[in-house]
Write a protein that holds these residues in place. Structure first.
Motif, PDB file in Angstrom:
ATOM      1  N   THR A  45       0.836  -1.192   0.000  1.00 14.49           N
ATOM      2  CA  THR A  45       0.000   0.000   0.000  1.00 14.49           C
ATOM      3  C   THR A  45       0.875   1.247   0.000  1.00 14.49           C
ATOM      4  OG1 THR A  45      -0.071   0.093   2.420  1.00 14.49           O
ATOM      5  CG2 THR A  45      -1.778  -1.218   1.324  1.00 14.49           C
ATOM      6  N   ALA A  46       0.297   2.331  -0.461  1.00 14.12           N
ATOM      7  CA  ALA A  46       1.037   3.595  -0.473  1.00 14.12           C
ATOM      8  C   ALA A  46       1.451   3.993   0.943  1.00 14.12           C
ATOM      9  CB  ALA A  46       0.175   4.682  -1.109  1.00 14.12           C
ATOM     10  N   GLU A  47       0.600   3.693   1.914  1.00 10.41           N
ATOM     11  CA  GLU A  47       0.927   4.042   3.308  1.00 10.41           C
ATOM     12  C   GLU A  47       2.126   3.252   3.819  1.00 10.41           C
ATOM     13  OE1 GLU A  47      -2.914   5.505   5.695  1.00 10.41           O
ATOM     14  OE2 GLU A  47      -3.023   3.417   5.047  1.00 10.41           O
ATOM     15  N   THR A  48       2.206   1.983   3.465  1.00 12.02           N
ATOM     16  CA  THR A  48       3.336   1.179   3.912  1.00 12.02           C
ATOM     17  C   THR A  48       4.630   1.654   3.266  1.00 12.02           C
ATOM     18  OG1 THR A  48       2.022  -0.775   4.450  1.00 12.02           O
ATOM     19  CG2 THR A  48       4.323  -1.152   3.862  1.00 12.02           C
ATOM     20  N   VAL A  49       4.591   1.985   1.982  1.00 16.94           N
ATOM     21  CA  VAL A  49       5.779   2.523   1.318  1.00 16.94           C
ATOM     22  C   VAL A  49       6.230   3.804   2.005  1.00 16.94           C
ATOM     23  CG1 VAL A  49       6.678   3.499  -0.836  1.00 16.94           C
ATOM     24  CG2 VAL A  49       5.263   1.432  -0.892  1.00 16.94           C
ATOM     25  N   ALA A  50       5.271   4.667   2.359  1.00 18.06           N
ATOM     26  CA  ALA A  50       5.617   5.908   3.059  1.00 18.06           C
ATOM     27  C   ALA A  50       6.254   5.616   4.413  1.00 18.06           C
ATOM     28  CB  ALA A  50       4.370   6.769   3.237  1.00 18.06           C
ATOM     29  N   ASP A  51       5.709   4.642   5.141  1.00 20.86           N
ATOM     30  CA  ASP A  51       6.280   4.282   6.444  1.00 20.86           C
ATOM     31  C   ASP A  51       7.730   3.817   6.301  1.00 20.86           C
ATOM     32  OD1 ASP A  51       4.003   4.854   7.852  1.00 20.86           O
ATOM     33  OD2 ASP A  51       3.316   2.771   7.998  1.00 20.86           O
ATOM     34  N   ILE A  52       7.967   2.933   5.326  1.00 21.72           N
ATOM     35  CA  ILE A  52       9.309   2.393   5.142  1.00 21.72           C
ATOM     36  C   ILE A  52      10.280   3.501   4.748  1.00 21.72           C
ATOM     37  CG2 ILE A  52      10.710   0.835   3.732  1.00 21.72           C
ATOM     38  CD1 ILE A  52       8.243  -0.984   3.541  1.00 21.72           C
ATOM     39  N   ALA A  53       9.848   4.382   3.847  1.00 19.48           N
ATOM     40  CA  ALA A  53      10.722   5.467   3.404  1.00 19.48           C
ATOM     41  C   ALA A  53      11.074   6.405   4.557  1.00 19.48           C
ATOM     42  CB  ALA A  53      10.056   6.238   2.269  1.00 19.48           C
ATOM     43  N   VAL A  54      10.080   6.769   5.363  1.00 18.17           N
ATOM     44  CA  VAL A  54      10.345   7.679   6.490  1.00 18.17           C
ATOM     45  C   VAL A  54      11.235   7.004   7.523  1.00 18.17           C
ATOM     46  CG1 VAL A  54       9.277   8.906   8.418  1.00 18.17           C
ATOM     47  CG2 VAL A  54       8.265   9.055   6.133  1.00 18.17           C
ATOM     48  N   ASP A  55      10.954   5.741   7.835  1.00 15.46           N
ATOM     49  CA  ASP A  55      11.804   5.024   8.795  1.00 15.46           C
ATOM     50  C   ASP A  55      13.247   4.943   8.300  1.00 15.46           C
ATOM     51  OD1 ASP A  55       9.627   4.636  10.425  1.00 15.46           O
ATOM     52  OD2 ASP A  55       9.309   2.537   9.855  1.00 15.46           O
ATOM     53  N   ALA A  56      13.411   4.702   6.986  1.00 14.24           N
ATOM     54  CA  ALA A  56      14.760   4.607   6.421  1.00 14.24           C
ATOM     55  C   ALA A  56      15.483   5.947   6.494  1.00 14.24           C
ATOM     56  CB  ALA A  56      14.690   4.124   4.973  1.00 14.24           C
ATOM     57  N   LEU A  57      14.749   7.030   6.265  1.00 13.00           N
ATOM     58  CA  LEU A  57      15.355   8.361   6.388  1.00 13.00           C
ATOM     59  C   LEU A  57      15.798   8.621   7.823  1.00 13.00           C
ATOM     60  CD1 LEU A  57      13.342  11.027   4.359  1.00 13.00           C
ATOM     61  CD2 LEU A  57      15.709  10.306   4.021  1.00 13.00           C
ATOM     62  N   GLU A  58      14.892   8.371   8.749  1.00 18.17           N
ATOM     63  CA  GLU A  58      15.205   8.678  10.144  1.00 18.17           C
ATOM     64  C   GLU A  58      16.375   7.833  10.669  1.00 18.17           C
ATOM     65  OE1 GLU A  58      10.828  10.207  11.701  1.00 18.17           O
ATOM     66  OE2 GLU A  58      11.388   8.097  11.987  1.00 18.17           O
ATOM     67  N   ALA A  59      16.475   6.596  10.182  1.00 14.92           N
ATOM     68  CA  ALA A  59      17.551   5.711  10.636  1.00 14.92           C
ATOM     69  C   ALA A  59      18.815   5.848   9.807  1.00 14.92           C
ATOM     70  CB  ALA A  59      17.075   4.257  10.590  1.00 14.92           C
ATOM     71  N   ALA A  60      18.746   6.595   8.681  1.00 14.55           N
ATOM     72  CA  ALA A  60      19.873   6.671   7.745  1.00 14.55           C
ATOM     73  C   ALA A  60      20.386   5.269   7.438  1.00 14.55           C
ATOM     74  CB  ALA A  60      20.992   7.550   8.306  1.00 14.55           C
TER      75      ALA A  60
END
Length: 291
Positions: free
Chosen positions: A179-194
């Motif tokens: 889902t678009a929401e899950t992709v957004a979650d993964i992208a934001v988590d990846a940004l925050e964790a670098a």
């Protein structure tokens, strides 16, 4: 953007065409490093969510077009990001790169120009970013749902088909979906964790018949999906390949090799838990609103 801002981040939106909610209009395929530098100065992270679609059928040789659409913009953007002092980046890519990595014997990058461009996008982008700028790649399968007015590029034709009275056919095999929401979650988590990792995205796995039937139900036209025999599916794709050959065009996914791929179960371990059916309804609504 919504997910970043909900997490307390300041986010700047850039897109090819100006519209409500877009802060800067930039064509990523023609932008140079100097185009990006003033927009990236002061930013901690950057997300690339553009690129050439696998359904595009450019003139031969196709790889040059997919390289220009998927590789060059990422290299340019991440070169600028490194120079601007950005500390983390995310590229939304394709789940085909996951299968290329996990199954080298399938020779996906060698067979399909689109997949080769996605593999090169990750590799060359990370080289351009350098060791001080970790680049996570979200490996995205079929996505359902919407992000504002936007919906998946393939959805319009598929929603039109399942909404009609035409018979529904599907090959054997299946795919991961998200889902678009899950992709957004993964992208934001990846940004925050670098994180800088390769991150397959999935909320589940469906057969092709289940996916097409579910979308038909979401469109208000539920009906059985007939399974297309593998031999008939291969023949149809061989005929498609002949048509492209005579037109001097080349698709991003080579038809004669595509049958081997799509008849497999292209499954991923679920990284999200969202149900797909509501996201399918969102997709149908977004397509119909555009019309």
């Amino acid at each position: 953007m919504t997910r970043l801002r909900a997490g307390g981040h300041t986010a700047v939106a850039v897109a090819r065409t100006p519209r409500e909610g877009i802060d800067h209009a930039v064509d990523a395929t023609t932008a140079e490093v100097q185009t990006w530098l003033p927009l990236l100065t002061g930013c901690d992270g950057v997300v690339f969510a553009a690129g050439a679609d696998d359904r595009e059928v450019p003139a031969r040789p196709a790889y040059s077009a997919f390289h220009a659409g998927n590789v060059v913009p990422v290299v340019t953007l991440l070169t600028a990001a490194r120079q601007a002092g950005v500390t983390r980046a995310v590229v939304l890519g394709s789940y085909f790169t996951h299968f290329n990595r996990e199954h080298p014997e399938w020779d996906l990058a060698g067979a399909h120009p689109y997949i080769r461009s996605r593999v090169a996008q990750a590799a060359e982008g990370r080289t351009a970013a350098g060791p001080g700028l970790p680049v996570a790649v979200v490996e995205v399968p079929f996505v359902f749902g919407r992000a504002g007015e936007r919906f998946p590029a393939w959805a319009e034709g598929l929603v039109g088909w399942v909404s009609s009275k035409s018979p529904l056919l599907a090959p054997t095999g299946g795919t991961a979906v998200t889902t678009a929401e899950t992709v957004a979650d993964i992208a934001v988590d990846a940004l925050e964790a670098a994180s800088g990792a390769d991150l397959p995205a999935a909320d589940g796995n469906l057969t092709w018949a289940e996916m097409i039937g579910g979308l038909a139900a979401a469109a208000g036209s539920p009906r059985p999906v007939k399974v297309l025999p593998a031999a008939a599916f291969r023949l149809a794709l061989r005929l498609t390949a002949l048509r492209y050959r005579f037109s001097r065009k080349e698709p991003g996914l080579h038809p004669t090799r595509l049958a081997d791929l799509l008849l497999r179960h292209l499954h991923l371990t679920a990284t999200g838990t969202r149900p797909i059916d509501p996201a399918m309804v969102e997709t149908v609504e977004a397509v119909r609103e555009k019309r």
